[in-house]
Scaffold this motif. Structure first.
Motif, PDB file in Angstrom:
ATOM      1  N   LEU A   1       0.831  -1.205   0.000  1.00 18.66           N
ATOM      2  CA  LEU A   1       0.000   0.000   0.000  1.00 18.66           C
ATOM      3  C   LEU A   1       0.866   1.256   0.000  1.00 18.66           C
ATOM      4  CD1 LEU A   1      -2.783  -0.937   2.599  1.00 18.66           C
ATOM      5  CD2 LEU A   1      -2.971  -0.968   0.112  1.00 18.66           C
ATOM      6  N   LEU A   2       1.944   1.227   0.786  1.00 20.36           N
ATOM      7  CA  LEU A   2       2.846   2.374   0.874  1.00 20.36           C
ATOM      8  C   LEU A   2       3.654   2.558  -0.413  1.00 20.36           C
ATOM      9  CD1 LEU A   2       4.132   1.823   4.523  1.00 20.36           C
ATOM     10  CD2 LEU A   2       2.751   3.764   3.750  1.00 20.36           C
ATOM     11  N   GLN A   3       4.212   1.456  -0.892  1.00 23.70           N
ATOM     12  CA  GLN A   3       5.064   1.528  -2.074  1.00 23.70           C
ATOM     13  C   GLN A   3       4.279   1.918  -3.324  1.00 23.70           C
ATOM     14  OE1 GLN A   3       6.659  -2.425  -2.021  1.00 23.70           O
ATOM     15  NE2 GLN A   3       7.842  -2.066  -0.145  1.00 23.70           N
ATOM     16  N   GLU A   4       3.059   1.420  -3.440  1.00 21.24           N
ATOM     17  CA  GLU A   4       2.255   1.702  -4.625  1.00 21.24           C
ATOM     18  C   GLU A   4       1.504   3.027  -4.518  1.00 21.24           C
ATOM     19  OE1 GLU A   4       2.359   0.060  -7.385  1.00 21.24           O
ATOM     20  OE2 GLU A   4       3.682  -1.506  -6.613  1.00 21.24           O
ATOM     21  N   GLN A   5       1.541   3.632  -3.354  1.00 18.62           N
ATOM     22  CA  GLN A   5       0.893   4.930  -3.129  1.00 18.62           C
ATOM     23  C   GLN A   5      -0.550   4.932  -3.643  1.00 18.62           C
ATOM     24  OE1 GLN A   5       3.892   7.547  -5.003  1.00 18.62           O
ATOM     25  NE2 GLN A   5       4.529   8.144  -2.951  1.00 18.62           N
ATOM     26  N   VAL A   6      -1.332   3.988  -3.107  1.00 20.05           N
ATOM     27  CA  VAL A   6      -2.738   3.866  -3.516  1.00 20.05           C
ATOM     28  C   VAL A   6      -3.520   5.105  -3.072  1.00 20.05           C
ATOM     29  CG1 VAL A   6      -2.668   1.349  -3.446  1.00 20.05           C
ATOM     30  CG2 VAL A   6      -3.386   2.614  -1.418  1.00 20.05           C
ATOM     31  N   SER A   7      -4.550   5.438  -3.836  1.00 19.96           N
ATOM     32  CA  SER A   7      -5.353   6.628  -3.534  1.00 19.96           C
ATOM     33  C   SER A   7      -6.161   6.457  -2.252  1.00 19.96           C
ATOM     34  CB  SER A   7      -6.310   6.920  -4.695  1.00 19.96           C
ATOM     35  OG  SER A   7      -5.606   7.136  -5.884  1.00 19.96           O
ATOM     36  N   VAL A   8      -6.736   5.252  -2.084  1.00 24.65           N
ATOM     37  CA  VAL A   8      -7.587   4.986  -0.924  1.00 24.65           C
ATOM     38  C   VAL A   8      -7.213   3.631  -0.337  1.00 24.65           C
ATOM     39  CG1 VAL A   8      -9.956   4.758  -0.074  1.00 24.65           C
ATOM     40  CG2 VAL A   8      -9.477   6.288  -2.005  1.00 24.65           C
ATOM     41  N   ALA A   9      -6.998   3.585   0.961  1.00 27.66           N
ATOM     42  CA  ALA A   9      -6.740   2.326   1.663  1.00 27.66           C
ATOM     43  C   ALA A   9      -7.839   2.130   2.694  1.00 27.66           C
ATOM     44  CB  ALA A   9      -5.378   2.355   2.350  1.00 27.66           C
ATOM     45  N   SER A  10      -8.465   0.961   2.681  1.00 26.55           N
ATOM     46  CA  SER A  10      -9.503   0.708   3.688  1.00 26.55           C
ATOM     47  C   SER A  10      -9.192  -0.570   4.446  1.00 26.55           C
ATOM     48  CB  SER A  10     -10.892   0.634   3.048  1.00 26.55           C
ATOM     49  OG  SER A  10     -11.110  -0.599   2.402  1.00 26.55           O
ATOM     50  N   PHE A  11      -9.786  -0.675   5.645  1.00 31.29           N
ATOM     51  CA  PHE A  11      -9.479  -1.789   6.539  1.00 31.29           C
ATOM     52  C   PHE A  11     -10.754  -2.411   7.090  1.00 31.29           C
ATOM     53  CE2 PHE A  11      -5.788   0.918   6.406  1.00 31.29           C
ATOM     54  CZ  PHE A  11      -4.758  -0.005   6.251  1.00 31.29           C
ATOM     55  N   THR A  12     -10.701  -3.724   7.243  1.00 27.26           N
ATOM     56  CA  THR A  12     -11.831  -4.510   7.739  1.00 27.26           C
ATOM     57  C   THR A  12     -11.342  -5.444   8.839  1.00 27.26           C
ATOM     58  OG1 THR A  12     -12.883  -4.455   5.557  1.00 27.26           O
ATOM     59  CG2 THR A  12     -13.620  -6.170   7.050  1.00 27.26           C
ATOM     60  N   PHE A  13     -12.217  -5.770   9.780  1.00 30.68           N
ATOM     61  CA  PHE A  13     -11.946  -6.666  10.917  1.00 30.68           C
ATOM     62  C   PHE A  13     -11.107  -6.011  12.009  1.00 30.68           C
ATOM     63  CE2 PHE A  13     -12.018 -10.563   7.850  1.00 30.68           C
ATOM     64  CZ  PHE A  13     -13.399 -10.464   7.743  1.00 30.68           C
ATOM     65  N   GLY A  14     -10.933  -4.716  11.946  1.00 26.27           N
ATOM     66  CA  GLY A  14     -10.148  -4.058  12.978  1.00 26.27           C
ATOM     67  C   GLY A  14      -9.677  -2.698  12.520  1.00 26.27           C
ATOM     68  N   CYS A  15      -8.860  -2.084  13.346  1.00 27.56           N
ATOM     69  CA  CYS A  15      -8.354  -0.738  13.053  1.00 27.56           C
ATOM     70  C   CYS A  15      -6.833  -0.715  13.210  1.00 27.56           C
ATOM     71  CB  CYS A  15      -8.996   0.274  14.001  1.00 27.56           C
ATOM     72  SG  CYS A  15      -8.547   1.980  13.667  1.00 27.56           S
ATOM     73  N   PRO A  16      -6.113  -0.289  12.179  1.00 29.98           N
ATOM     74  CA  PRO A  16      -4.662  -0.172  12.320  1.00 29.98           C
ATOM     75  C   PRO A  16      -4.308   0.858  13.384  1.00 29.98           C
ATOM     76  CG  PRO A  16      -5.373   0.108  10.029  1.00 29.98           C
ATOM     77  CD  PRO A  16      -6.596   0.172  10.880  1.00 29.98           C
ATOM     78  N   ASP A  17      -3.079   0.795  13.878  1.00 31.60           N
ATOM     79  CA  ASP A  17      -2.690   1.788  14.878  1.00 31.60           C
ATOM     80  C   ASP A  17      -2.374   3.126  14.216  1.00 31.60           C
ATOM     81  OD1 ASP A  17       0.029   1.771  13.996  1.00 31.60           O
ATOM     82  OD2 ASP A  17       0.453   0.060  15.275  1.00 31.60           O
ATOM     83  N   LYS A  18      -2.189   4.129  15.044  1.00 31.38           N
ATOM     84  CA  LYS A  18      -2.009   5.505  14.563  1.00 31.38           C
ATOM     85  C   LYS A  18      -0.806   5.623  13.631  1.00 31.38           C
ATOM     86  CE  LYS A  18      -3.052   8.848  17.337  1.00 31.38           C
ATOM     87  NZ  LYS A  18      -3.095   9.886  18.418  1.00 31.38           N
TER      88      LYS A  18
END
Length: 344
Positions: free
Chosen positions: A113-130
């Motif tokens: 996600l970081l390397q490809e510099q995607v426009s939108v990143a979404s998450f399911t089943f939890g929340c990433p840390d800050k």
């Protein structure tokens, strides 16, 4: 982000094959926001899909990733379920898969996600840390966290999410709850949940769950959503990678309702009620992804045998309204319906 979309429609990331680069590209090119589903594939397979999508569309799109859950499960309950599934597997000429835990290639997918510099990143089943969210935002991503309660909305808001996808109980596929605990999951319907989350946090909201037409889109926007996310509505599109039996079942009069079950994956998920659900829902433990790995060979054998009664036919409550149209045409039709309802 949402104000720049010509059409406030997001194609839901549907893991397991339904979401394809072709589907996401068609939706993005039509003015909505297409999504790839990172779940159930390696980080490199996800990267390849991103590259392919970029050859098909020059518009923004999103990529969804599963947040790893707790390794702790009831091993005895898991073993009992495995023993029960052995008979089912034998009938299909298959074997029950290994009930292993994995993190779905989490760290490697974050790197993609970081390397490809995607426009939108979404998450399911939890929340990433800050720190994860801040790194993605620094790389240019707009970060969406899927929530099913006010408590989850507060958690995502506090760590810096840009927006929330509010998933109502009507939604097809997996419940996005942060905890795989039936006692903790209230399964609130979309519009009451949308109202509660809107009152609790000051973030843009995406409404998800049972929305299938322009009238539903208009109602969600009027209720405070900035955009809507549709999954089941796109399943019958030719660009969808859903199995042909799955597509057929959505219009098959033999399938008369949806139900929520842990039988296929160990996590609550809504799909067309079939024999496998009826026989195994009460037996399946809350053990994800262990149960997913156990039943995967059975589901594959069922599909190969042309037997939808033992497949995971994920679908939301509005499944009968799914239309067999090319994705771009469906987006245009939904747009026309929305404008008609809004009186434009």
């Amino acid at each position: 982000m949402f104000s720049t979309l010509p059409v406030p429609i997001i194609q839901a990331p549907m893991a397991g094959g339904a979401s394809t680069p072709e589907l996401a590209a068609a939706v993005s090119n039509a003015g909505g926001l297409g999504f790839l589903a990172g779940g159930y594939k390696t980080a490199e397979a996800m990267r390849k899909e991103i590259h392919k999508l970029r050859t098909l569309a020059d518009q923004p799109f999103g990529v969804n990733v599963f947040v790893p859950g707790d390794k702790t499960v009831d091993e005895k309950a898991l073993e009992r379920y495995r023993a029960v599934l052995d008979d089912e597997a034998e009938q299909l000429g298959a074997v029950v898969g290994e009930p292993k835990w994995d993190d779905d290639d989490w760290e490697a997918k974050l790197d993609v996600l970081l390397q490809e510099q995607v426009s939108v990143a979404s998450f399911t089943f939890g929340c990433p840390d800050k720190a994860v969210i801040a790194a993605l935002q620094k790389a240019g991503a707009f970060v969406i966290v899927t929530v099913t309660s006010v408590e989850e909305a507060h958690i995502a808001s506090e760590v810096g999410a840009d927006a929330l996808c509010v998933q109502g109980a009507e939604a097809g596929g997996h419940r996005a709850s942060f905890r795989n605990d039936p006692e903790q999951d209230e399964a609130i319907a979309l519009f009451p949940l949308l109202a509660d989350v809107r009152a609790a946090v000051r973030l843009p909201l995406v409404a998800a769950g049972g929305i299938m037409d322009g009238r539903g889109i208009a109602a969600a926007l009027k209720a405070g959503a900035s955009a809507v996310q549709l999954g089941t509505a796109f399943l019958r599109c030719p660009e969808s990678g859903a199995h042909p039996l799955h597509k057929q079942a959505l219009a098959d009069p033999r399938f008369t309702e949806t139900a929520v079950t842990r039988a296929f994956t160990g996590r609550p998920a809504r799909g067309l009620a079939n024999r496998f659900m009826a026989e195994y829902s009460d037996l399946a433990p809350a053990a994800y992804p262990q149960v997913h790995h156990m039943t995967k060979p059975l589901r594959a054998a069922s599909a190969k045998a042309g037997d939808p009664e033992r497949m995971s036919l994920w679908a939301g409550e509005g499944y009968r309204m799914a239309r067999e149209l090319p994705a771009a045409e469906l987006v245009e039709e939904l747009k026309r319906e929305l404008e008609k309802v809004q009186g434009r």
